[in-house]
Scaffold this motif. Structure first.
Motif, mmCIF file in Angstrom:
data_model
loop_
_atom_site.group_PDB
_atom_site.id
_atom_site.type_symbol
_atom_site.label_atom_id
_atom_site.label_comp_id
_atom_site.label_asym_id
_atom_site.label_seq_id
_atom_site.Cartn_x
_atom_site.Cartn_y
_atom_site.Cartn_z
ATOM 1 N N MET A 1 0.963 -1.302 -0.078
ATOM 2 C CA MET A 1 -0.176 0.193 0.102
ATOM 3 C C MET A 1 1.073 1.121 -0.072
ATOM 4 N N PRO A 2 0.380 2.311 -0.449
ATOM 5 C CA PRO A 2 1.197 3.597 -0.452
ATOM 6 C C PRO A 2 1.566 3.918 0.933
ATOM 7 N N GLY A 3 3.033 4.274 0.955
ATOM 8 C CA GLY A 3 3.626 4.592 2.086
ATOM 9 C C GLY A 3 4.800 3.637 2.623
ATOM 10 N N GLN A 4 4.390 2.469 1.907
ATOM 11 C CA GLN A 4 5.354 1.323 2.399
ATOM 12 C C GLN A 4 6.989 1.579 1.498
ATOM 13 N N VAL B 1 -7.847 15.030 1.843
ATOM 14 C CA VAL B 1 -6.534 14.631 2.141
ATOM 15 C C VAL B 1 -5.420 15.912 1.457
ATOM 16 N N VAL B 2 -4.718 16.368 2.444
ATOM 17 C CA VAL B 2 -4.107 17.424 1.984
ATOM 18 C C VAL B 2 -2.487 16.669 1.963
ATOM 19 N N ILE B 3 -1.821 16.897 0.693
ATOM 20 C CA ILE B 3 -0.745 16.192 0.516
ATOM 21 C C ILE B 3 0.689 17.064 0.550
ATOM 22 N N ILE B 4 1.649 16.973 1.260
ATOM 23 C CA ILE B 4 2.598 18.440 0.934
ATOM 24 C C ILE B 4 3.960 17.717 0.896
ATOM 25 N N GLY B 5 4.638 17.927 -0.053
ATOM 26 C CA GLY B 5 5.667 17.271 -0.458
ATOM 27 C C GLY B 5 6.972 18.443 -0.960
ATOM 28 N N GLY B 6 8.204 17.900 -0.619
ATOM 29 C CA GLY B 6 9.129 18.927 -1.227
ATOM 30 C C GLY B 6 10.294 18.256 -1.688
ATOM 31 N N GLY B 7 11.031 18.570 -2.661
ATOM 32 C CA GLY B 7 12.167 17.953 -3.322
ATOM 33 C C GLY B 7 11.992 16.645 -3.781
ATOM 34 N N PHE B 8 12.694 15.694 -3.656
ATOM 35 C CA PHE B 8 12.686 14.221 -3.954
ATOM 36 C C PHE B 8 12.116 13.418 -3.083
ATOM 37 N N ALA B 9 11.555 13.955 -1.993
ATOM 38 C CA ALA B 9 10.875 13.116 -1.118
ATOM 39 C C ALA B 9 9.218 12.954 -1.561
ATOM 40 N N PHE B 10 8.892 12.794 -2.918
ATOM 41 C CA PHE B 10 7.581 12.851 -3.232
ATOM 42 C C PHE B 10 7.143 11.489 -3.898
ATOM 43 N N THR B 11 8.123 10.546 -3.376
ATOM 44 C CA THR B 11 8.006 9.196 -4.111
ATOM 45 C C THR B 11 6.561 8.458 -3.433
ATOM 46 N N THR B 12 6.616 8.259 -2.151
ATOM 47 C CA THR B 12 5.591 7.309 -1.839
ATOM 48 C C THR B 12 4.071 8.529 -2.007
ATOM 49 N N LEU B 13 4.486 9.693 -1.908
ATOM 50 C CA LEU B 13 3.345 10.508 -2.246
ATOM 51 C C LEU B 13 2.648 10.429 -3.686
ATOM 52 N N ARG B 14 3.698 10.301 -4.867
ATOM 53 C CA ARG B 14 3.076 10.000 -5.887
ATOM 54 C C ARG B 14 2.178 8.597 -5.858
#
Ligand SMILES: Cc1cc2nc3c(=O)[nH]c(=O)nc-3n(C[C@H](O)[C@H](O)[C@H](O)COP(=O)(O)OP(=O)(O)OC[C@H]3O[C@@H](n4cnc5c(N)ncnc54)[C@H](O)[C@@H]3O)c2cc1C
Ligand code: FES
Length: 280
Positions: free
Chosen positions: A43-46, A115-128
């Motif tokens: 599941m997303p986040g793993q 759901v509010v998704i907040i991402g910065g830089g290359f830490a967007f992977t599990t958010l994608r």
């Protein structure tokens, strides 16, 4: 019983260079044995451990969504020994994937919520992964408004540019893409730091959860904004990236207090993190 240290063999199907500085690449991987793909339920986040023969293993968040079938994706930042080696590999090469590992974002709890998704830089992977998962037609009705604030230092550092543009065109997701600065006269999105853009767009905290992943400095300055908007600590979720080895709660490499980030995390609420020693 399956050996938890044994990786599944996968073939690199394709490699996409994501960023202008060429430091982030997305690897699309295909399982050599279809029965391994069936066992790799996530599941997303793993995250998973990517293993390269003779080089070692690295924990990397799963960037694909379980709704995408036939492959898994990982976006790897080139920082050191294993990631550098991986960046020099080619389509057709074989590597190992061990996992899925850790917990995911709390998908049951998020049902019926904004759901509010907040991402910065290359830490967007599990958010994608999370966005693709929620936008799947079968899943979209389960969630309320989806707001995404995603920032990078300049446009060339944004990951998944084609998908960002496609999401921007949809009316069932509110995209707030931003860069710290740009000289591009054709830039059509926001300019400003993630905390400032979050404050300006002010997504409602009512019946909402925020998921935030990014550089510590971005998180540090965005958390007070979320608090000001009315998000309580148990509705702010983040994911930690600590040094790991076994990934399954055995070696003791990744613990913070009593919690093993690899097994009890990497996803924690701010409420939970505030009870742990500040060692992350
Ligand atoms: C749950 C989890 C999810 C992750 N997801 C991703 C992801 O999606 N994409 C991605 O590119 N990276 C991700 N990381 C970080 C990634 O695991 C490290 O960058 C990688 O292990 C570095 O290995 P290396 O052999 O290339 O570098 P090394 O040669 O081991 O180290 C090179 C440099 O990177 C630093 N470093 C090593 N490991 C980490 C770490 N875990 N966190 C921060 N700095 C580190 C070292 O201190 C050193 O300065 C994740 C880490 C965790 C724990
Ligand atoms: S990495 Fe071994 S216990 Fe977490």
């Amino acid at each position: 019983m399956n050996n938890p240290y044994l990786p599944y063999p996968v073939r690199i199907e394709s490699i996409v260079t994501e960023s202008e500085d060429r430091n982030q690449k997305t690897f699309k991987l295909v399982f050599l044995n279809p029965e391994d793909e069936a066992k790799f339920k996530y599941m997303p986040g793993q995250f998973a451990e990517l293993s390269v023969a003779g080089q070692g293993e690295i924990p990397i968040g799963i960037a694909s969504s379980p709704t995408e079938k036939g492959f898994i994706k990982f976006t790897v930042n080139k920082v050191g020994k294993v990631s550098r080696y991986l960046h020099n590999m080619k389509a057709g090469d074989i590597i190992g994937v061990r996992g899925p590992l850790g917990n995911s974002y709390p998908w049951e709890t998020l049902q019926g919520k904004n759901v509010v998704i907040i991402g910065g830089g290359f830490a967007f992977t599990t958010l994608r992964s999370s966005i693709i998962y929620m936008l799947e037609p079968e899943n979209r009705p389960k969630y309320g408004n989806i707001d995404v604030v995603y920032g990078a230092r300049f446009p060339g550092l944004l990951l998944y540019k084609d998908e960002l543009a496609a999401w921007e065109r949809r009316d069932d997701i509110n995209m707030h893409i931003t860069v710290d600065g740009t000289t591009d006269p054709n830039w059509k999105y926001n300019v400003g730091f993630v905390p400032a853009v979050t404050k300006a767009k002010a997504p409602s905290a009512e019946n909402s959860y925020a998921i935030i992943c990014g550089p510590p400095i971005m998180i540090k300055f965005t958390l007070p904004v979320l608090t000001e908007l009315g998000f309580p600590p148990d509705r702010i979720i983040s994911s930690l990236e600590l040094r790991m080895k076994c990934g399954i709660g055995i070696c003791g490499r990744c613990n913070i207090g009593t919690e093993y980030v690899c097994k009890d995390g990497p996803v924690f609420t701010l409420e939970k993190l505030s009870t742990l020693p500040n060692e992350y």
